[in-house]
Design a protein around this motif. Structure first.
Motif, PDB file in Angstrom:
ATOM      1  N   THR A 166     -52.163  31.146  56.756  1.00 21.36           N
ATOM      2  CA  THR A 166     -52.806  30.717  55.515  1.00 21.36           C
ATOM      3  C   THR A 166     -54.229  31.240  55.406  1.00 21.36           C
ATOM      4  O   THR A 166     -54.947  31.364  56.408  1.00 21.36           O
ATOM      5  CB  THR A 166     -52.825  29.182  55.417  1.00 21.36           C
ATOM      6  OG1 THR A 166     -53.421  28.650  56.613  1.00 21.36           O
ATOM      7  CG2 THR A 166     -51.422  28.639  55.276  1.00 21.36           C
ATOM      8  N   GLU A 214     -44.395  26.888  47.705  1.00 23.54           N
ATOM      9  CA  GLU A 214     -45.844  26.733  47.661  1.00 23.54           C
ATOM     10  C   GLU A 214     -46.291  26.684  46.204  1.00 23.54           C
ATOM     11  O   GLU A 214     -45.691  27.341  45.360  1.00 23.54           O
ATOM     12  CB  GLU A 214     -46.592  27.889  48.340  1.00 23.54           C
ATOM     13  CG  GLU A 214     -46.272  28.100  49.799  1.00 23.54           C
ATOM     14  CD  GLU A 214     -45.171  29.111  50.019  1.00 23.54           C
ATOM     15  OE1 GLU A 214     -44.408  28.943  50.996  1.00 23.54           O
ATOM     16  OE2 GLU A 214     -45.063  30.049  49.212  1.00 23.54           O
ATOM     17  N   TYR A 240     -53.137  33.068  48.936  1.00 23.82           N
ATOM     18  CA  TYR A 240     -53.092  32.031  49.967  1.00 23.82           C
ATOM     19  C   TYR A 240     -52.580  32.529  51.309  1.00 23.82           C
ATOM     20  O   TYR A 240     -52.362  31.726  52.212  1.00 23.82           O
ATOM     21  CB  TYR A 240     -52.264  30.830  49.493  1.00 23.82           C
ATOM     22  CG  TYR A 240     -50.805  31.099  49.172  1.00 23.82           C
ATOM     23  CD1 TYR A 240     -49.828  31.036  50.162  1.00 23.82           C
ATOM     24  CD2 TYR A 240     -50.409  31.368  47.870  1.00 23.82           C
ATOM     25  CE1 TYR A 240     -48.496  31.249  49.869  1.00 23.82           C
ATOM     26  CE2 TYR A 240     -49.071  31.579  47.556  1.00 23.82           C
ATOM     27  CZ  TYR A 240     -48.120  31.520  48.559  1.00 23.82           C
ATOM     28  OH  TYR A 240     -46.789  31.710  48.268  1.00 23.82           O
ATOM     29  N   SER A 241     -52.371  33.822  51.482  1.00 15.37           N
ATOM     30  CA  SER A 241     -51.997  34.349  52.797  1.00 15.37           C
ATOM     31  C   SER A 241     -53.013  35.401  53.226  1.00 15.37           C
ATOM     32  O   SER A 241     -53.662  36.039  52.395  1.00 15.37           O
ATOM     33  CB  SER A 241     -50.592  34.955  52.769  1.00 15.37           C
ATOM     34  OG  SER A 241     -50.533  36.084  51.910  1.00 15.37           O
TER      35      SER A 241
END
Length: 394
Positions: A236, A327, A144-145
């Motif tokens: 993101t 997260e 997710y990064s």
């Protein structure tokens, strides 16, 4: 109290932060009294959803299987005094190197899940927060990064300015906590040009409910009192999808959907999450999710990013400040555990007075990309807990 036929009424009153409930019965008990008081714990912040935050105690409650989760955005007094070296917090940890990788795994509904976290790739600056995280489902990795979880375009900031960590001061640690969750930590001194010197501690916990929990502690190493806020900025990217819209989740957090994944970004203590964008090696995030209705679009049509930001605080020399956030990344086709409602993630837009995309031209409360009618507990591209109408041909 006797359990014979009786009529009961209830009255409630608030005592400090606790609701007291009195049961008033039409018959006398054997003890001669007719009222009892039961304390009910009440959080400072309540959820707009239909479930409250609670400890995950079974596989049915894993966050990776839930369409939503409620985590209160708490504020607590987290200014400490008299500390000189945050490395003293790690006397019972094992010192390691930046090549260390933490991992855990679990199984649910016959599906194998894995979680890994690593320190950012060393480039001489050691600046990146601990966003180099991966969750795997049946052997397939998801991140997710940016880019593919490298986190090299995510930053730590003070008063909105990126702070640089000095490599000679950085130490890395690892351990397993009392609940069996692996943890990694990084401690180092940092500042921005002309700014005060800080020592920064970040602990990342891999929890077997599918969440990555960050606990941050910052020590003012300068000799003067500083007035500042702190931020952890995340560029993101869901797998290969970068320009993903950001939505308010209705509980002070943010969620975002790609075709296969949903990411939840949740402040826990002393932080607010802001939506924004990445551009030219910097992140600008000034749209808060706090107090915003579920499903509201916060940012769209840009290279999206977020910042977990603290309020402004005054720190004297050797004062510390702490905050936390989390997260969780979930697969959107995880089967439901419920007999009556679905915990799947849909692309529906709920609770709106919009026109559906069906061939019948009827007016609906939502727009869905599914081919069925569902009464779901799903998180949609606009608002969770909807009764959504699909794109049917009826």
């Amino acid at each position: 109290m006797l359990n014979s036929d009786k009529h009961e009424r209830y009255r409630s009153y608030k005592r400090k932060k606790t609701w007291m409930y009195a049961t008033i019965t039409g018959i006398a008990s054997v003890l001669g009294g007719g009222a009892i008081a039961v304390p009910i714990v009440k959080a400072d912040t309540t959820s707009t959803g239909d479930s409250q935050a609670k400890e995950v105690d079974s596989s049915k409650q894993l966050l990776v299987n839930q369409g939503k989760t409620t985590i209160p955005n708490l504020t607590e007094q987290s200014i400490g005094a008299g500390e000189t070296d945050l490395n003293n917090d790690f006397t019972d940890w094992t010192k390691t190197t930046d090549s260390y990788q933490a991992s855990t795994s679990f199984q649910n509904n016959g599906v194998d899940y894995g979680m890994t976290s690593a320190f950012p790739s060393s480039d001489g600056s050691h600046n990146d927060p601990l966003f180099k995280n991966t969750i795997s489902v049946s052997g397939q990795d998801h991140t997710y990064s940016f880019s593919k979880g490298s986190s090299r375009t995510s930053y730590m900031v003070a008063n909105g300015r990126q702070i640089t960590m000095y490599s000679a001061t950085v130490n890395y640690y690892q351990r397993t906590d009392s609940e069996g969750n692996p943890q990694i930590a990084k401690v180092g001194e940092a500042d921005y040009s002309g700014g005060p010197r800080y020592q920064v501690e970040e602990i990342l916990t891999l929890k077997k409910d599918g969440s990555f929990v960050h606990n941050i502690k910052i020590l003012n190493k300068s000799e003067k009192t500083v007035s500042t806020n702190f931020g952890w900025q995340l560029d993101t990217m869901l797998d290969d999808v970068d320009n993903v819209p950001l939505y308010a989740d209705g509980n002070n957090g943010i969620y975002m959907n790609s075709p296969d994944l949903t990411l939840y970004l949740t402040p826990i203590t002393n932080s607010t999450v802001y939506a924004g964008h990445y551009s030219s090696s910097s992140i600008t995030a000034n749209t808060p999710a706090e107090g915003v209705a579920a499903g509201t679009v916060l940012v769209d049509n840009v290279d999206t990013a977020v910042e977990y930001r603290t309020p402004k605080v005054d720190l004297q020399s050797n004062d510390t400040y702490s905050f936390s956030f989390k997260e969780n990344l979930i697969l959107r086709d995880i089967p439901s555990e419920s007999d009556s409602t679905s915990d799947s993630i849909s692309d529906s837009v709920s609770d709106s007075d919009s026109l559906s995309d069906s061939d019948s031209g009827s007016t609906s409360d939502s727009i869905s990309d599914s081919d069925s009618i569902s009464d779901s507990d799903s998180i949609s591209d606009s608002q969770p807990d909807s009764d959504s109408l699909s794109d049917s041909d009826s």
